[in-house]
Scaffold this motif. Structure first.
Motif, PDB file in Angstrom:
ATOM      1  N   ASP A  33       0.935  -1.206   0.082  1.00 57.07           N
ATOM      2  CA  ASP A  33       0.218   0.020   0.037  1.00 57.07           C
ATOM      3  C   ASP A  33       0.996   1.227  -0.007  1.00 57.07           C
ATOM      4  O   ASP A  33       0.496   2.183  -0.685  1.00 57.07           O
ATOM      5  N   ASN A  83       0.795   3.766  -3.172  1.00 54.65           N
ATOM      6  CA  ASN A  83       0.436   5.406  -2.642  1.00 54.65           C
ATOM      7  C   ASN A  83       1.380   6.373  -3.270  1.00 54.65           C
ATOM      8  O   ASN A  83       1.172   7.389  -3.925  1.00 54.65           O
ATOM      9  N   SER A 139      -6.885  -4.246   0.159  1.00 57.91           N
ATOM     10  CA  SER A 139      -6.129  -3.369  -0.434  1.00 57.91           C
ATOM     11  C   SER A 139      -6.445  -3.120  -1.894  1.00 57.91           C
ATOM     12  O   SER A 139      -6.321  -1.914  -2.582  1.00 57.91           O
TER      13      SER A 139
END
Length: 124
Positions: free
Chosen positions: A34, A38, A65
């Motif tokens: 993640d 991101n 996720s």
């Protein structure tokens, strides 16, 4: 690729993030996954392919996720596509109906080509 890292990423065609998962997408690897994803989202990338050919297991955290990623990308006009997901991981995807939410392709190349209309195909 080094098997000690849970995934490897590269930019293909200048704007598609290709992530090759190495191992499971579970409680140990999902937070790092993640975080890295991101970083790419913050850089403006909206086309992502996740190559699952080496993934053995996906936990509920990993599923969450992927759902979150697809939601974020669709809000930005983008999409996440899965490639080469087989075995137990694919069974889990079917069980929770992610195969209906996410586009799944046989390999990375088919997923890459799906981002382009037939008349705008980019040669590898």
């Amino acid at each position: 690729m080094n098997s000690s890292i849970p995934f490897q990423s590269e930019i293909i065609d200048g704007d598609i993030l290709a992530v090759v998962l190495r191992g499971d997408l579970d409680s140990a690897s999902t937070p790092e996954f993640d975080r890295k994803i991101n970083e790419f989202l913050d850089a403006g990338h909206t086309k992502i392919i996740i190559d699952c050919r080496y993934m053995g297991y996906i936990s509920s955290l990993g599923i969450g996720s992927l759902v979150s990623l697809q939601t974020k990308l669709r809000r930005r006009g983008g999409e996440v596509k899965l490639a080469a997901i087989f075995g137990p991981a694919m069974e889990v995807m079917r069980l929770v109906h992610l195969d209906k939410m996410l586009n799944i392709y046989g390999d990375l190349e088919f997923a890459r080509k799906s981002f382009y209309p037939e008349d705008q195909a980019i040669q590898p």
